[in-house]
Design a protein around this motif. Structure first.
Motif, PDB file in Angstrom:
ATOM      1  N   LEU A  42      51.928  40.564  18.080  1.00  9.91           N
ATOM      2  CA  LEU A  42      51.313  41.499  19.032  1.00  9.91           C
ATOM      3  C   LEU A  42      50.466  40.768  20.069  1.00  9.91           C
ATOM      4  O   LEU A  42      50.535  41.050  21.270  1.00  9.91           O
ATOM      5  N   LYS A  43      49.700  39.800  19.609  1.00  6.70           N
ATOM      6  CA  LYS A  43      48.796  39.067  20.507  1.00  6.70           C
ATOM      7  C   LYS A  43      49.555  38.191  21.499  1.00  6.70           C
ATOM      8  O   LYS A  43      48.982  37.751  22.486  1.00  6.70           O
ATOM      9  N   LYS A  44      50.846  37.955  21.279  1.00  2.00           N
ATOM     10  CA  LYS A  44      51.645  37.165  22.222  1.00  2.00           C
ATOM     11  C   LYS A  44      51.929  37.936  23.514  1.00  2.00           C
ATOM     12  O   LYS A  44      52.264  37.334  24.524  1.00  2.00           O
ATOM     13  N   TRP A  45      51.841  39.272  23.464  1.00 10.11           N
ATOM     14  CA  TRP A  45      52.213  40.048  24.652  1.00 10.11           C
ATOM     15  C   TRP A  45      51.216  41.144  25.031  1.00 10.11           C
ATOM     16  O   TRP A  45      51.295  41.705  26.113  1.00 10.11           O
ATOM     17  N   TRP A  46      50.263  41.463  24.163  1.00 10.28           N
ATOM     18  CA  TRP A  46      49.397  42.599  24.502  1.00 10.28           C
ATOM     19  C   TRP A  46      47.921  42.281  24.315  1.00 10.28           C
ATOM     20  O   TRP A  46      47.339  41.654  25.182  1.00 10.28           O
ATOM     21  N   PRO A  47      47.262  42.674  23.237  1.00 13.07           N
ATOM     22  CA  PRO A  47      45.805  42.438  23.187  1.00 13.07           C
ATOM     23  C   PRO A  47      45.487  41.004  22.755  1.00 13.07           C
ATOM     24  O   PRO A  47      46.202  40.431  21.937  1.00 13.07           O
ATOM     25  N   PRO A  48      44.411  40.438  23.277  1.00 12.69           N
ATOM     26  CA  PRO A  48      43.996  39.114  22.815  1.00 12.69           C
ATOM     27  C   PRO A  48      43.486  39.135  21.366  1.00 12.69           C
ATOM     28  O   PRO A  48      43.545  38.128  20.680  1.00 12.69           O
ATOM     29  N   ALA A  49      42.994  40.278  20.914  1.00 16.03           N
ATOM     30  CA  ALA A  49      42.501  40.398  19.540  1.00 16.03           C
ATOM     31  C   ALA A  49      43.055  41.678  18.924  1.00 16.03           C
ATOM     32  O   ALA A  49      43.058  42.727  19.577  1.00 16.03           O
ATOM     33  N   ALA A  50      43.550  41.561  17.699  1.00 13.83           N
ATOM     34  CA  ALA A  50      44.146  42.730  17.040  1.00 13.83           C
ATOM     35  C   ALA A  50      43.844  42.707  15.550  1.00 13.83           C
ATOM     36  O   ALA A  50      44.041  41.697  14.890  1.00 13.83           O
ATOM     37  N   GLU A  51      43.366  43.842  15.066  1.00 13.90           N
ATOM     38  CA  GLU A  51      43.172  44.062  13.630  1.00 13.90           C
ATOM     39  C   GLU A  51      43.966  45.314  13.308  1.00 13.90           C
ATOM     40  O   GLU A  51      43.801  46.332  13.992  1.00 13.90           O
ATOM     41  N   LEU A  52      44.831  45.242  12.299  1.00 10.21           N
ATOM     42  CA  LEU A  52      45.586  46.438  11.966  1.00 10.21           C
ATOM     43  C   LEU A  52      46.004  46.460  10.512  1.00 10.21           C
ATOM     44  O   LEU A  52      46.124  45.418   9.879  1.00 10.21           O
ATOM     45  N   GLN A  53      46.183  47.671  10.031  1.00 15.06           N
ATOM     46  CA  GLN A  53      46.705  47.925   8.694  1.00 15.06           C
ATOM     47  C   GLN A  53      48.093  48.526   8.921  1.00 15.06           C
ATOM     48  O   GLN A  53      48.217  49.733   9.169  1.00 15.06           O
ATOM     49  N   PRO A  54      49.156  47.694   8.888  1.00 13.98           N
ATOM     50  CA  PRO A  54      50.491  48.158   9.264  1.00 13.98           C
ATOM     51  C   PRO A  54      51.189  48.978   8.177  1.00 13.98           C
ATOM     52  O   PRO A  54      52.154  48.546   7.567  1.00 13.98           O
ATOM     53  N   VAL A  55      50.650  50.176   7.955  1.00 12.46           N
ATOM     54  CA  VAL A  55      51.222  51.131   6.998  1.00 12.46           C
ATOM     55  C   VAL A  55      50.963  52.536   7.537  1.00 12.46           C
ATOM     56  O   VAL A  55      50.057  52.734   8.356  1.00 12.46           O
ATOM     57  N   LEU A  56      51.723  53.489   7.060  1.00 20.67           N
ATOM     58  CA  LEU A  56      51.491  54.881   7.422  1.00 20.67           C
ATOM     59  C   LEU A  56      50.059  55.254   7.055  1.00 20.67           C
ATOM     60  O   LEU A  56      49.620  55.008   5.930  1.00 20.67           O
ATOM     61  N   GLY A  57      49.311  55.787   8.012  1.00 18.90           N
ATOM     62  CA  GLY A  57      47.920  56.143   7.785  1.00 18.90           C
ATOM     63  C   GLY A  57      46.949  54.997   8.032  1.00 18.90           C
ATOM     64  O   GLY A  57      45.735  55.205   8.050  1.00 18.90           O
TER      65      GLY A  57
END
Length: 152
Positions: A42-57
């Protein structure tokens, strides 16, 4: 040998929504999905910093520290390589939460056709201005993602 640019087109807008169609000829649906849900990709093309929980909800927090911008939301649909949905709210915007839906369609060449819908804007003039800014932003960043997908 020059290659043509992948297709990227605004296929529809209304006061309350945006729809954009984009081709990713070199990314299969699962890998393209990962570019939206894996912080390093994600950081390669959009936000410089990203925190995420990649699951439904699960939640996400993307930030642009130089501008002090923060985008937050929650994953409302999560089916790898098929659909991804999330709520969308900038800390610095007063408009209500909106929703983004991504539909990933496999194409015979092994690539992906992506349909992005961003909806839920109210009918105020401020929301219209924000929607128009989002059209510009999505166009810019989807182009960056297409360029990322062209690299081996």
């Amino acid at each position: 040998m020059a290659t043509s640019r992948p297709k990227l087109e605004l296929v529809g807008t209304a006061r309350d929504r945006i729809a954009i169609f984009a081709d990713f000829p070199n990314l299969n649906p699962a890998l393209l999905f990962d570019y939206w849900t894996n912080a390093d990709l994600l950081k390669k093309w959009w936000p410089p910093a990203a925190e995420l929980q990649p699951v439904l909800g699960g939640t996400y927090h993307f930030s642009w520290p130089k501008q002090d911008w923060h985008l937050r939301g929650k994953f409302t649909m999560f089916d790898r390589g098929k659909t991804l949905g999330f709520t969308w709210k900038w800390d610095h915007e007063s408009i209500d939460v909106t929703r983004v839906t991504l539909l990933f369609h496999s194409i015979p060449s092994g690539g992906t056709e992506l349909t992005l819908r961003h909806e839920g804007y109210s009918k105020t003039s401020e929301a219209k201005k924000t929607r128009d800014e989002h059209v510009e932003g999505w166009t810019f960043f989807l182009r960056k993602l297409q360029e990322q997908g062209r690299e081996p």
